[in-house]
Design an enzyme around this catalytic site. Structure first.
Site, PDB file in Angstrom:
ATOM      1  CD  GLU A 175      28.309  32.801  51.625  1.00  0.00           C
ATOM      2  OE1 GLU A 175      28.613  31.753  51.978  1.00  0.00           O
ATOM      3  OE2 GLU A 175      29.315  33.401  50.648  1.00  0.00           O
ATOM      4  CG  HIS A 184      39.382  32.042  46.781  1.00  0.00           C
ATOM      5  ND1 HIS A 184      40.787  30.746  46.653  1.00  0.00           N
ATOM      6  CD2 HIS A 184      38.933  32.628  46.640  1.00  0.00           C
ATOM      7  CE1 HIS A 184      39.707  31.723  48.405  1.00  0.00           C
ATOM      8  NE2 HIS A 184      38.917  33.192  48.335  1.00  0.00           N
TER       9      HIS A 184
END
Lengths: 452, 327
Positions: free
Chosen positions: B60, B129
């Site tokens: 990321e 998540h």
């Protein structure tokens, strides 16, 4: 003051609809503490003790031992004192929302009557209202802002419709301390965004988002696309795994199979008549390989990083090509079979492979692979090991060639035998000996060789 | 106007922006060939090719770093964080670089990057998540943060974000993806960043929130209307900068305010909204400011009862709204 409270059968698990009471742990008259087990429950999923939700005295059991009742059914009555009754009947907690304030208001009874919020005081001052005249409808008798607005509307002193009242209040408050807002208040009134109604629905429970298979893009003018079938995909990943994990080495040896050719030509017609199947070279070759593996068992092994696993059973995988794939069905315990038996297995597996009738068990347990590349005319190939085996061997085409024997040139039927090997397990010397043994076995077939 | 899903609104916005401006491209993990794990970028690879629907390594920090560099160079990158939970490795790039470039260079440089990240739980995603990391970035001047609730706003705000000259964090709610649909105009329009939206008018209580909890608030308001409680609901839409005027206007309307979000209560966006109201509107308040938020526990539990406990729902909203109305 005493209150009687029901204890209901709770939902112990997500999909649970009912439960059976196996045994009461408390009897009428017993004193029970909150969270103390009162009975044993049996459900489809779990067996559990049911803790009490209140403290008090068990008055009556409503559902007896062994009875099955739906979730939500009252199962017993408990006599509690008032304080615990209130907590028991109190609304379920809504997250962390201002619990303190609400509880305070509730407990206060009418004590909120004299508590004025800033908004109420502000309105009262603005309109000159004596708040003692206003009825409070809020918690604890509190006078709410709406109560004041209603009082103003009803008092007739300023008998304007509610809407105008609100607007006036907005305007006047805009002139107040926060002058910065004056403009914006007006602006917002003007830019009233219409409320959109979206077609929401709750009926469908949200799933974990699934991944959609992507549509194919359009091929260019000079190409077209073929779908990757599942079997193709498996072949691709297994081949890649083998090539990337196993350090392949390759070697080849040549054998004189003239006598084998003569032998087979002599036997094949009769064999065909007797057995109903073809007597292929592959059966002889496999027998030669199996016997060589018996002499060099390390060929029949698997690399396991900190050790080498040598397999006692010799299960020969056999590469069988179809139009669009290659499969490796397994001849189990190949060393226990004679040439005729191998021929029968080969015929059976090859036929079922091409017909797509292999079972999972036909594909499992292979320890060494043989590939009859000669069947499509190859004279040399470099096979990829059938992962996680240690080696793969190919038989190439049998071709007549001039060879030198005892300084004379003779025309003999020759065959190449290629071997790819896992160089972590096997080295040149052992493989050389193994291939030499295969060669010897092949060359030692003669007219006395027995098929059975 | 056709009714389309939240997810489809996202796709439309990206596709239309990429068609409009060849400098716009998407990058992220599996956004290309696969079309994104949630299929948000589905079809972009086929339509625009691998250079404009760029599959990146699982990093990321690199995704955002590359996007920032491209943005400073004049491109209009849309960087996708597969889950906002995975955004944290890129936090340094976002907070220390993207947010500060304009300031640091005295206006010589800017960074028109969009970072999309799905937030929220309720999808059995568990610890890694389900997070709502808005509060991590919320206090960082230099960033714009949007968190739309309706498909209309998704499309309009994403387009506005792409065209914005500064970094915009686009927090989309993954549970809304297929659960929420609504009417969305075909073709081009934008929703201005920094403007809140009144979802429902009412005069008993004011509910202020953003993203998924507004869905529950709307459902609860519908039911409360039958009890005679009328709720005024304000969708913040943009978290940074907050639409002060709209917030104050909505609170002034009822004097009772409930602030809702799924991110945990302490230090959340609601705290700032509450402070703003307290600073400006003390004399107009008729009840204590209330907040209904995710509990202050470290993460969304993976077990269904735990997740249910953590998540807001219609009943929790209804209960809190009723309590405020009765106060």
């Amino acid at each position: 003051m005493k209150t009687v409270t029901e204890i209901i059968l709770p939902q112990l698990a997500e999909s649970l609809v009912e439960a059976t009471i196996s045994q009461w742990l408390k009897q009428p008259g017993d004193h029970i503490e909150k969270y103390e087990p009162i009975c044993d429950l049996i459900t489809d999923k779990v067996n559990a003790e049911l803790p009490s939700t209140v403290s008090g005295k068990l008055v009556k059991i409503l559902v007896g031992n062994g009875e099955t009742v739906p979730v939500g059914t009252a199962i017993c009555l408990v006599e509690t004192d008032e304080v615990s009754a209130e907590t028991a009947t109190g609304a379920p907690g809504g997250g962390q929302a201002g619990d303190g304030a609400a509880a305070q208001a509730k407990a206060a009874g009418e004590s909120m009557r004299g508590r004025y919020s800033p908004a109420v005081q502000y309105l009262a001052a603005e309109h000159g209202i004596d708040l003692r005249q206003v009825t409070g409808t809020g918690m604890g008798g509190r006078i709410t802002r709406k109560d004041v607005l209603a009082y103003i509307a009803a008092s007739g002193a300023e008998s304007k419709p509610d809407g105008q009242e609100g607007k006036e209040r907005q305007a006047s408050s805009g002139q107040d301390a926060n002058r910065t807002n004056t403009g914006s208040v007006v602006a917002i009134d003007e830019v009233k965004v219409p409320v959109r109604s979206s077609g929401l629905h709750l009926s469908e429970t949200p799933k974990i988002p699934t991944v959609e298979v992507q549509g194919q893009s359009v091929p260019g003018p000079g190409e077209y696309f073929i779908d990757v079938t599942p079997v193709r995909n498996t072949i691709a990943s297994r081949m890649r795994q083998s090539v990337s994990e196993i350090p392949h080495a390759w070697t080849m040896i040549e054998a004189d199979v003239t006598n084998l050719v003569i032998l087979r030509n002599k036997l094949k017609d009769e064999f065909r008549k007797r057995e109903g199947i073809n007597l292929t070279y592959l059966a002889f070759m496999m027998k030669a390989v199996v016997n060589a593996i018996k002499d060099y068992p390390i060929m029949n092994s698997v690399w396991a990083v900190n050790k080498i696993i040598v397999k006692r059973e010799i299960n020969l995988s056999m590469s069988v090509g179809t139009e669009d794939s290659v499969l490796t069905p397994v001849i189990k315990n190949a060393d226990q079979k004679n040439i005729a038996g191998l021929a029968r297995e080969i015929d059976d597996l090859a036929r079922r492979t091409r017909e797509g009738k292999l079972n999972l068990s036909d594909m499992q347990g292979g320890t060494f692979t043989v590939n009859n590349t000669g069947s499509f005319g190859s004279i040399l190939s470099k096979p990829i090991i059938n992962y996680p085996q240690a080696a793969i061997l190919t038989f190439e085409s049998i071709v007549k060639r001039p060879v030198v024997i005892n300084d004379m040139i003779a025309v003999r039927s020759m065959v190449n035998i290629c071997l790819s090997l896992d160089h972590r397990i096997l080295d040149g010397v052992i493989c050389g000996r193994f291939l030499q043994r295969v060669k010897d076995n092949l060359e030692s077939y003669d007219l006395d060789t027995k098929l059975y | 106007m056709p009714a389309i899903s939240y997810l489809e609104a996202l796709r439309q916005a990206m596709r239309e922006e990429m068609e409009r401006d060849e400098n716009v491209f998407v990058l992220g993990e599996d956004v290309g060939v696969k079309g994104g794990v949630f299929t948000a970028t589905k079809g972009l690879y086929e339509q625009f090719g691998e250079l404009r629907a760029l599959d990146t390594p699982l990093s990321e920090s690199a995704i955002v770093g590359v996007a920032i560099g491209a943005a400073m160079y004049g491109m209009k990158p849309i960087a996708e964080m597969q889950y906002s939970d995975f955004m944290l490795p890129a936090t340094n790039q976002i907070i220390s670089e993207a947010a500060k470039i304009r300031y640091r260079s005295n206006n010589d440089w800017n960074c028109p990057v969009v970072i999309r990240a799905p937030i929220g739980g309720g999808v059995f995603g568990g610890l890694y998540h389900s997070q709502c990391p808005e509060s991590v970035f919320f206090g960082t001047p230099g960033l714009k943060i949007v968190a739309p609730y309706s498909p209309y706003d998704v499309k309009g705000l994403l387009k506005a974000a792409v065209r914005d000259p500064d970094p915009v964090l686009f927090f989309e709610n993954k549970k809304c993806y297929n659960m929420i649909s609504g009417e969305v105009p075909e073709g081009d329009y934008t929703v201005p960043i920094g403007k809140a939206n009144v979802l429902r008018e009412g005069d008993d209580i004011t509910v202020i929130g953003y993203s998924l909890p507004l869905f529950f608030a709307m459902e609860a308001a519908k039911e409360l209307a039958e009890e005679g409680i009328s709720a005024h609901i304000l969708d913040l839409r943009t978290l940074q900068p907050l639409d002060r005027e709209a917030i104050l206007e909505a609170v002034r309307r009822t004097g009772k305010v409930l602030i809702v979000h799924e991110d945990n209560k302490t230090g959340g966006v609601g705290a700032e909204v509450a402070a703003l109201i307290a600073e400006e509107l003390l004399y107009e308040l008729d009840a204590p400011i209330m907040r209904l938020c995710g509990p202050d526990v470290p993460a969304m539990p993976i077990n269904p009862p735990g997740e249910k406990f953590f998540m807001l729902n219609k009943d929790k909203l209804k209960e809190a709204m009723r309590r405020l109305a009765l106060y």
